[in-house]
Design a protein around this motif. Structure first.
Motif, PDB file in Angstrom:
ATOM      1  N   THR A  17       0.774  -1.296  -0.088  1.00 23.00           N
ATOM      2  CA  THR A  17       0.093  -0.106  -0.108  1.00 23.00           C
ATOM      3  C   THR A  17       0.888   1.489  -0.032  1.00 23.00           C
ATOM      4  O   THR A  17       0.403   2.088  -0.670  1.00 23.00           O
ATOM      5  CB  THR A  17      -0.947  -0.108   1.164  1.00 23.00           C
ATOM      6  OG1 THR A  17      -1.578  -1.167   1.211  1.00 23.00           O
ATOM      7  CG2 THR A  17      -1.860   1.322   1.152  1.00 23.00           C
ATOM      8  N   GLN A  21       1.232   4.205  -2.904  1.00 23.43           N
ATOM      9  CA  GLN A  21       0.889   5.435  -2.475  1.00 23.43           C
ATOM     10  C   GLN A  21       1.805   6.468  -2.845  1.00 23.43           C
ATOM     11  O   GLN A  21       1.961   7.431  -3.447  1.00 23.43           O
ATOM     12  CB  GLN A  21       0.659   5.688  -1.048  1.00 23.43           C
ATOM     13  CG  GLN A  21       0.270   7.214  -0.706  1.00 23.43           C
ATOM     14  CD  GLN A  21      -1.129   7.724  -1.091  1.00 23.43           C
ATOM     15  OE1 GLN A  21      -1.872   6.736  -1.324  1.00 23.43           O
ATOM     16  NE2 GLN A  21      -1.044   8.869  -1.076  1.00 23.43           N
ATOM     17  N   ALA A 171      -2.995   7.455   2.431  1.00 23.02           N
ATOM     18  CA  ALA A 171      -3.654   6.467   2.295  1.00 23.02           C
ATOM     19  C   ALA A 171      -5.251   6.593   2.631  1.00 23.02           C
ATOM     20  O   ALA A 171      -6.159   6.002   2.171  1.00 23.02           O
ATOM     21  CB  ALA A 171      -2.981   5.091   2.480  1.00 23.02           C
ATOM     22  N   CYS A 172      -5.117   6.775   3.929  1.00 18.90           N
ATOM     23  CA  CYS A 172      -6.268   6.874   4.822  1.00 18.90           C
ATOM     24  C   CYS A 172      -7.364   7.945   4.147  1.00 18.90           C
ATOM     25  O   CYS A 172      -8.388   7.878   4.084  1.00 18.90           O
ATOM     26  CB  CYS A 172      -6.249   6.962   6.222  1.00 18.90           C
ATOM     27  SG  CYS A 172      -5.370   5.548   7.168  1.00 18.90           S
ATOM     28  N   THR A 174      -7.204   8.996   1.173  1.00 20.63           N
ATOM     29  CA  THR A 174      -7.715   8.465  -0.280  1.00 20.63           C
ATOM     30  C   THR A 174      -8.828   7.625  -0.061  1.00 20.63           C
ATOM     31  O   THR A 174      -9.929   7.871  -0.802  1.00 20.63           O
ATOM     32  CB  THR A 174      -6.425   7.962  -1.034  1.00 20.63           C
ATOM     33  OG1 THR A 174      -5.168   8.820  -0.954  1.00 20.63           O
ATOM     34  CG2 THR A 174      -6.959   7.400  -2.327  1.00 20.63           C
ATOM     35  N   ARG A 175      -8.872   6.732   1.007  1.00 22.40           N
ATOM     36  CA  ARG A 175      -9.893   5.846   1.063  1.00 22.40           C
ATOM     37  C   ARG A 175     -11.006   6.362   1.577  1.00 22.40           C
ATOM     38  O   ARG A 175     -12.168   6.121   1.247  1.00 22.40           O
ATOM     39  CB  ARG A 175      -9.429   4.823   2.111  1.00 22.40           C
ATOM     40  CG  ARG A 175      -8.515   3.785   1.854  1.00 22.40           C
ATOM     41  CD  ARG A 175      -8.630   2.402   2.518  1.00 22.40           C
ATOM     42  NE  ARG A 175      -7.969   2.759   3.900  1.00 22.40           N
ATOM     43  CZ  ARG A 175      -6.746   2.498   4.133  1.00 22.40           C
ATOM     44  NH1 ARG A 175      -5.932   2.370   3.256  1.00 22.40           N
ATOM     45  NH2 ARG A 175      -6.362   2.971   5.541  1.00 22.40           N
ATOM     46  N   LYS A 178     -12.673   8.274  -1.348  1.00 23.18           N
ATOM     47  CA  LYS A 178     -13.234   7.297  -2.104  1.00 23.18           C
ATOM     48  C   LYS A 178     -14.660   6.813  -1.648  1.00 23.18           C
ATOM     49  O   LYS A 178     -15.650   6.443  -2.283  1.00 23.18           O
ATOM     50  CB  LYS A 178     -12.342   6.314  -2.570  1.00 23.18           C
ATOM     51  CG  LYS A 178     -11.470   6.478  -3.566  1.00 23.18           C
ATOM     52  CD  LYS A 178     -10.563   5.249  -3.965  1.00 23.18           C
ATOM     53  CE  LYS A 178      -9.105   5.542  -4.827  1.00 23.18           C
ATOM     54  NZ  LYS A 178      -8.581   4.736  -4.928  1.00 23.18           N
ATOM     55  N   ALA A 179     -14.666   6.437  -0.347  1.00 19.50           N
ATOM     56  CA  ALA A 179     -15.723   5.833   0.549  1.00 19.50           C
ATOM     57  C   ALA A 179     -16.869   7.416   0.227  1.00 19.50           C
ATOM     58  O   ALA A 179     -18.238   6.628   0.214  1.00 19.50           O
ATOM     59  CB  ALA A 179     -15.512   5.639   1.813  1.00 19.50           C
ATOM     60  N   TRP A 214     -22.055   1.706   2.598  1.00 17.78           N
ATOM     61  CA  TRP A 214     -20.926   2.736   2.271  1.00 17.78           C
ATOM     62  C   TRP A 214     -20.819   3.735   3.449  1.00 17.78           C
ATOM     63  O   TRP A 214     -19.759   4.299   3.915  1.00 17.78           O
ATOM     64  CB  TRP A 214     -21.300   3.681   1.016  1.00 17.78           C
ATOM     65  CG  TRP A 214     -20.953   2.787  -0.147  1.00 17.78           C
ATOM     66  CD1 TRP A 214     -21.690   2.473  -1.049  1.00 17.78           C
ATOM     67  CD2 TRP A 214     -19.452   2.585  -0.499  1.00 17.78           C
ATOM     68  NE1 TRP A 214     -20.797   1.693  -1.966  1.00 17.78           N
ATOM     69  CE2 TRP A 214     -19.664   1.594  -1.689  1.00 17.78           C
ATOM     70  CE3 TRP A 214     -18.258   2.486  -0.084  1.00 17.78           C
ATOM     71  CZ2 TRP A 214     -18.419   1.282  -2.382  1.00 17.78           C
ATOM     72  CZ3 TRP A 214     -17.130   2.177  -0.537  1.00 17.78           C
ATOM     73  CH2 TRP A 214     -17.251   1.362  -1.815  1.00 17.78           C
ATOM     74  N   GLU A 217     -18.603   2.258   5.882  1.00 14.79           N
ATOM     75  CA  GLU A 217     -17.302   2.296   5.315  1.00 14.79           C
ATOM     76  C   GLU A 217     -16.710   3.714   5.690  1.00 14.79           C
ATOM     77  O   GLU A 217     -15.481   3.792   5.915  1.00 14.79           O
ATOM     78  CB  GLU A 217     -17.444   1.955   3.858  1.00 14.79           C
ATOM     79  CG  GLU A 217     -15.917   1.781   3.154  1.00 14.79           C
ATOM     80  CD  GLU A 217     -15.074   0.735   3.640  1.00 14.79           C
ATOM     81  OE1 GLU A 217     -13.907   0.843   3.672  1.00 14.79           O
ATOM     82  OE2 GLU A 217     -15.589  -0.305   4.254  1.00 14.79           O
ATOM     83  N   ALA A 221     -13.484   4.550   7.803  1.00 18.14           N
ATOM     84  CA  ALA A 221     -12.310   5.225   7.004  1.00 18.14           C
ATOM     85  C   ALA A 221     -12.020   6.548   7.920  1.00 18.14           C
ATOM     86  O   ALA A 221     -10.811   6.935   8.041  1.00 18.14           O
ATOM     87  CB  ALA A 221     -12.809   5.806   5.452  1.00 18.14           C
TER      88      ALA A 221
END
Length: 409
Positions: A17, A21, A171-172, A174-175, A178-179, A214, A217, A221
């Protein structure tokens, strides 16, 4: 050996990951958390300190020990945790050779006695050099190496940890982004009222279920982002404190630099003192050459038997010697010379110029000003050795060695 498969798989996933990134950041496809300007300045200053400390350390090491093989040997002894054997300096070795040669040639001979004096001086210079090397290694090289192998390794370790936490934080982010996008899309699909006349109102049920998933999610996140942000902030503070400690490192290295300069100045002062003492000792040794010259002339005179000169050196009476009408010359005194007896004239390179020389002629006066040094009048008499002249300075007269003079006219 016991392997933890889950831990290994988890570590591999985190590494992958972070690699993804980092690659996306390099290609501009992902956002990157930027550090503040002060933090960036601290990082730049730390890198600069490490770079130049390493260069100064390596070059100082080469200055103190120019032999690369000796440096490698000392490095291996340190790695093996063994005491480095004492190594004699080149000056001490040269002095030992000179003194051994003097024993072979005879300590009573002019060459042998000179070798003894010079050899002893070289041994003193070598001992002073060894003391300087030891002092410099302790007071200057060791603190620099301690920084490179201790403080800098700690800083590098914390910086790598901070970089990994930054990648996790991004990365968090980005997640979470997206969520939220997926949650918003699922919410839009669920806003349409279901048509219960349809025989299959299945799409509405699926949309409502997806929206709930979602939402869950997004909450997950957000929680991961808060944890990642907390860990990143904590690590950033630790790294900041370490980087700010570079100022203390500079102060410490400044003190060590002063000690290095003091040790170097003391070493050169000792060398200068020993060389001055050696010059004084050698200034007394030409008397032996005078005795050899006298012995040579006497031997030559006995070999010729029937030949005699107007003035014999062995029976030369200085007070009876008169300067010739022609053939006198001016000479500049180069070195101090102590007369061995009353027949010789002592010389001082820094003595005051004889005022009578200034009144001899305008040309002599001009010569005094154009030629640095002290002038005396010299000439030769029949029967004298070529290495000696008669010198006159005012009312004083005596033999002087040619090697201590520079003939000017």
């Amino acid at each position: 050996m016991d392997f933890n498969v889950k831990k290994l798989a988890s570590g591999a996933g985190v590494f992958f990951t972070r690699a993804v990134q980092f690659t996306e950041e390099k290609f501009g496809q992902a956002e990157k958390t930027e550090l503040d300007a002060h933090f960036e300045n601290l990082l730049s200053r730390a890198d600069c300190t490490k770079l130049w400390t390493e260069k100064i350390y390596r070059q100082t090491e080469a200055l103190l020990q120019p032999n690369p093989s000796a440096r490698i040997e000392e490095f291996l002894y340190e790695k093996l945790d063994r005491k480095v054997p004492s190594r004699i300096t080149n000056g001490e070795l040269l002095g030992q050779y000179m003194q051994d040669a003097a024993k072979e040639f005879g300590p009573g001979t002019p060459y042998g006695s000179t070798l003894i004096e010079v050899g002893e001086c070289e041994r003193r210079l070598g001992a002073a050099e060894r003391e300087f090397l030891q002092t410099s290694a302790i007071s200057f090289l060791t603190p620099l190496r301690n920084f490179l192998e201790g403080d800098w390794r700690t800083i590098s370790k914390e910086r790598r940890l901070l970089e990994n936490l930054r990648l996790d934080l991004d990365a968090c982010k980005t997640r979470l982004k997206k969520a939220k996008v997926a949650e918003a899309k699922a919410g839009c699909d669920g806003e349409m009222a279901p048509d219960f006349q349809e025989t299959r109102p299945r799409n509405y049920v699926l949309s409502a279920s997806a929206s709930a998933l979602w939402s869950e999610e997004v909450d997950k996140a957000e929680h991961e982002l808060r944890v990642a942000q907390t860990e990143f902030d904590r690590q950033a503070e630790v790294t900041r404190l370490l980087l700010e400690g570079i100022s203390s490192t500079h102060v410490n290295h400044l003190r060590c630099l002063h000690e290095f300069v003091e040790a170097q100045a003391a070493y050169h002062k000792q060398c200068h003192f020993h060389m001055q003492e050696l010059q004084k000792e050698l200034g007394r040794l030409p008397n032996a050459f005078a005795l050899n010259a006298t012995h040579t002339i006497a031997t030559t005179g006995s070999a010729t038997e029937g030949l005699s000169s107007p003035v014999e050196t062995d029976t030369l009476k200085i007070e009876e010697v008169q300067a010739p009408a022609t053939g006198t010359r001016k000479a500049k005194v180069l070195y101090d010379y102590d007369a061995a007896d009353s027949s010789e004239l002592s010389l001082l390179a820094d003595e005051d110029t004889n005022p009578s020389l200034l009144s001899e002629s305008p040309a002599c006066t001009l010569l005094l000003f154009l030629t640095p040094g002290r002038l005396i009048t010299v000439y030769t008499v029949p029967g004298m050795d070529s290495d000696w002249l008669i010198g006159e300075r005012g009312n004083q007269k005596g033999k002087v060695p040619v090697t201590y003079l520079e003939l000017l006219s």
